[in-house]
Design a protein around this motif. Sequence first.
Motif, PDB file in Angstrom:
ATOM      1  N   ALA A  23       4.596  -6.226   3.363  1.00  0.00           N
ATOM      2  CA  ALA A  23       3.799  -6.378   2.141  1.00  0.00           C
ATOM      3  C   ALA A  23       2.639  -7.321   2.418  1.00  0.00           C
ATOM      4  CB  ALA A  23       4.651  -6.931   1.005  1.00  0.00           C
ATOM      5  N   ASP A  24       1.468  -6.985   1.908  1.00  0.00           N
ATOM      6  CA  ASP A  24       0.303  -7.864   2.024  1.00  0.00           C
ATOM      7  C   ASP A  24       0.081  -8.372   3.446  1.00  0.00           C
ATOM      8  OD1 ASP A  24      -0.113  -7.588  -0.705  1.00  0.00           O
ATOM      9  OD2 ASP A  24       1.148  -9.318  -1.177  1.00  0.00           O
ATOM     10  N   ASP A  25       0.061  -7.480   4.412  1.00  0.00           N
ATOM     11  CA  ASP A  25      -0.185  -7.822   5.811  1.00  0.00           C
ATOM     12  C   ASP A  25       0.834  -8.801   6.394  1.00  0.00           C
ATOM     13  OD1 ASP A  25      -2.436  -6.174   5.874  1.00  0.00           O
ATOM     14  OD2 ASP A  25      -3.718  -7.783   5.123  1.00  0.00           O
ATOM     15  N   MET A  26       2.036  -8.855   5.802  1.00  0.00           N
ATOM     16  CA  MET A  26       3.108  -9.699   6.324  1.00  0.00           C
ATOM     17  C   MET A  26       4.351  -8.847   6.498  1.00  0.00           C
ATOM     18  SD  MET A  26       2.763 -13.244   4.199  1.00  0.00           S
ATOM     19  CE  MET A  26       2.678 -12.496   2.587  1.00  0.00           C
ATOM     20  N   ASP A  27       5.135  -9.178   7.519  1.00  0.00           N
ATOM     21  CA  ASP A  27       6.414  -8.520   7.744  1.00  0.00           C
ATOM     22  C   ASP A  27       7.524  -9.561   7.662  1.00  0.00           C
ATOM     23  OD1 ASP A  27       5.267  -6.019   8.224  1.00  0.00           O
ATOM     24  OD2 ASP A  27       5.055  -6.409  10.364  1.00  0.00           O
ATOM     25  N   PHE A  28       8.642  -9.145   7.071  1.00  0.00           N
ATOM     26  CA  PHE A  28       9.820 -10.001   6.966  1.00  0.00           C
ATOM     27  C   PHE A  28      11.014  -9.225   7.500  1.00  0.00           C
ATOM     28  CE2 PHE A  28       6.982 -11.021   3.449  1.00  0.00           C
ATOM     29  CZ  PHE A  28       6.832 -12.386   3.588  1.00  0.00           C
ATOM     30  N   ILE A  29      11.868  -9.912   8.242  1.00  0.00           N
ATOM     31  CA  ILE A  29      13.114  -9.328   8.708  1.00  0.00           C
ATOM     32  C   ILE A  29      14.234 -10.021   7.938  1.00  0.00           C
ATOM     33  CG2 ILE A  29      14.654  -8.970  10.677  1.00  0.00           C
ATOM     34  CD1 ILE A  29      11.989  -7.476  10.942  1.00  0.00           C
ATOM     35  N   THR A  30      15.122  -9.229   7.361  1.00  0.00           N
ATOM     36  CA  THR A  30      16.233  -9.782   6.593  1.00  0.00           C
ATOM     37  C   THR A  30      17.373  -8.780   6.638  1.00  0.00           C
ATOM     38  OG1 THR A  30      16.835 -10.799   4.472  1.00  0.00           O
ATOM     39  CG2 THR A  30      15.391  -8.871   4.371  1.00  0.00           C
ATOM     40  N   GLN A  31      18.325  -8.940   5.743  1.00  0.00           N
ATOM     41  CA  GLN A  31      19.393  -7.961   5.610  1.00  0.00           C
ATOM     42  C   GLN A  31      19.691  -7.753   4.139  1.00  0.00           C
ATOM     43  OE1 GLN A  31      22.798  -9.349   7.721  1.00  0.00           O
ATOM     44  NE2 GLN A  31      23.342 -10.873   6.218  1.00  0.00           N
ATOM     45  N   THR A  32      20.244  -6.596   3.841  1.00  0.00           N
ATOM     46  CA  THR A  32      20.552  -6.281   2.450  1.00  0.00           C
ATOM     47  C   THR A  32      21.708  -7.155   1.968  1.00  0.00           C
ATOM     48  OG1 THR A  32      22.142  -4.553   3.029  1.00  0.00           O
ATOM     49  CG2 THR A  32      19.846  -3.869   2.770  1.00  0.00           C
ATOM     50  N   GLN A  33      21.688  -7.470   0.682  1.00  0.00           N
ATOM     51  CA  GLN A  33      22.822  -8.127   0.037  1.00  0.00           C
ATOM     52  C   GLN A  33      23.708  -7.058  -0.600  1.00  0.00           C
ATOM     53  OE1 GLN A  33      23.415 -11.526   0.232  1.00  0.00           O
ATOM     54  NE2 GLN A  33      21.750 -11.319   1.691  1.00  0.00           N
ATOM     55  N   ASP A  34      23.054  -6.084  -1.229  1.00  0.00           N
ATOM     56  CA  ASP A  34      23.737  -4.871  -1.672  1.00  0.00           C
ATOM     57  C   ASP A  34      22.740  -3.729  -1.685  1.00  0.00           C
ATOM     58  OD1 ASP A  34      22.589  -4.470  -4.317  1.00  0.00           O
ATOM     59  OD2 ASP A  34      23.983  -5.922  -5.136  1.00  0.00           O
ATOM     60  N   ILE A  35      23.284  -2.506  -1.649  1.00  0.00           N
ATOM     61  CA  ILE A  35      22.415  -1.340  -1.526  1.00  0.00           C
ATOM     62  C   ILE A  35      23.075  -0.141  -2.188  1.00  0.00           C
ATOM     63  CG2 ILE A  35      23.340  -0.707   0.740  1.00  0.00           C
ATOM     64  CD1 ILE A  35      20.320   0.060   1.399  1.00  0.00           C
ATOM     65  N   GLY A  36      22.224   0.726  -2.752  1.00  0.00           N
ATOM     66  CA  GLY A  36      22.681   1.966  -3.365  1.00  0.00           C
ATOM     67  C   GLY A  36      21.616   3.032  -3.183  1.00  0.00           C
ATOM     68  N   GLY A  37      21.827   4.170  -3.792  1.00  0.00           N
ATOM     69  CA  GLY A  37      20.901   5.280  -3.634  1.00  0.00           C
ATOM     70  C   GLY A  37      19.563   5.089  -4.320  1.00  0.00           C
ATOM     71  N   ASN A  38      19.483   4.149  -5.254  1.00  0.00           N
ATOM     72  CA  ASN A  38      18.240   3.950  -6.005  1.00  0.00           C
ATOM     73  C   ASN A  38      17.540   2.635  -5.724  1.00  0.00           C
ATOM     74  OD1 ASN A  38      18.367   6.417  -7.410  1.00  0.00           O
ATOM     75  ND2 ASN A  38      19.852   5.547  -8.822  1.00  0.00           N
ATOM     76  N   GLY A  39      18.218   1.740  -5.001  1.00  0.00           N
ATOM     77  CA  GLY A  39      17.579   0.458  -4.772  1.00  0.00           C
ATOM     78  C   GLY A  39      18.370  -0.456  -3.865  1.00  0.00           C
ATOM     79  N   VAL A  40      17.803  -1.638  -3.642  1.00  0.00           N
ATOM     80  CA  VAL A  40      18.374  -2.593  -2.707  1.00  0.00           C
ATOM     81  C   VAL A  40      18.130  -4.019  -3.214  1.00  0.00           C
ATOM     82  CG1 VAL A  40      16.250  -2.652  -1.318  1.00  0.00           C
ATOM     83  CG2 VAL A  40      18.427  -3.237  -0.247  1.00  0.00           C
ATOM     84  N   LEU A  41      19.040  -4.908  -2.868  1.00  0.00           N
ATOM     85  CA  LEU A  41      18.891  -6.335  -3.144  1.00  0.00           C
ATOM     86  C   LEU A  41      18.911  -7.050  -1.801  1.00  0.00           C
ATOM     87  CD1 LEU A  41      18.924  -8.668  -5.330  1.00  0.00           C
ATOM     88  CD2 LEU A  41      21.361  -8.809  -4.848  1.00  0.00           C
ATOM     89  N   PHE A  42      17.936  -7.940  -1.582  1.00  0.00           N
ATOM     90  CA  PHE A  42      17.893  -8.715  -0.353  1.00  0.00           C
ATOM     91  C   PHE A  42      17.411 -10.113  -0.683  1.00  0.00           C
ATOM     92  CE2 PHE A  42      13.984  -6.295  -0.716  1.00  0.00           C
ATOM     93  CZ  PHE A  42      13.004  -7.251  -0.566  1.00  0.00           C
ATOM     94  N   ARG A  43      17.470 -10.991   0.305  1.00  0.00           N
ATOM     95  CA  ARG A  43      17.105 -12.387   0.099  1.00  0.00           C
ATOM     96  C   ARG A  43      15.973 -12.763   1.042  1.00  0.00           C
ATOM     97  NH1 ARG A  43      22.443 -14.981   0.041  1.00  0.00           N
ATOM     98  NH2 ARG A  43      22.583 -13.920  -1.936  1.00  0.00           N
ATOM     99  N   LEU A  44      14.981 -13.484   0.486  1.00  0.00           N
ATOM    100  CA  LEU A  44      13.856 -13.992   1.283  1.00  0.00           C
ATOM    101  C   LEU A  44      13.615 -15.458   0.953  1.00  0.00           C
ATOM    102  CD1 LEU A  44      11.072 -11.234   1.017  1.00  0.00           C
ATOM    103  CD2 LEU A  44      12.541 -11.722   2.963  1.00  0.00           C
ATOM    104  N   GLU A  45      12.926 -16.146   1.831  1.00  0.00           N
ATOM    105  CA  GLU A  45      12.544 -17.538   1.585  1.00  0.00           C
ATOM    106  C   GLU A  45      11.240 -17.628   0.804  1.00  0.00           C
ATOM    107  OE1 GLU A  45      12.478 -19.429   5.383  1.00  0.00           O
ATOM    108  OE2 GLU A  45      14.654 -19.392   5.565  1.00  0.00           O
TER     109      GLU A  45
END
Length: 120
Positions: A23-45
């Motif tokens: 997003a906005d010329d930035m990349d973040f590496i993380t992992q999902t907290q939960d995931i389904g067919g319609n969306g995802v939850l993850f954590r960022l700083e």
Amino acid sequence: MTLQSERRKSPRVKHGLPMKISADDMDFITQTQDIGGNGVLFRLEKAVPLMSRLAMTLLVPSHGKKRTTRKIICNGVVVRCEPFHGKEIGGEYNIAVYFTALKDLDKKALLKYVNQVLTP
């Protein structure tokens, strides 16, 4: 959680899958907290404004006889951004994203993974 309070149309699982967010010329590496067919939850700083458009790459393993990993490239929009454990300064944020562009085959693979995790 009661069925009445559950608004999701697709089941979700709490699993940490590797993911990359762009997003906005930035990349973040993380992992999902939960995931389904319609969306995802993850954590960022970093907080991400609501309605921000994100490009995401998910690595989804298969549980079949042939162990493979499917690379899913999709787009989504941020629908929730909340401080993790109430720490707004110097903490992490839970980011919820609704998928806006997910190929049918990728969605099927994702739902298959979710269902396999739900029924071991």
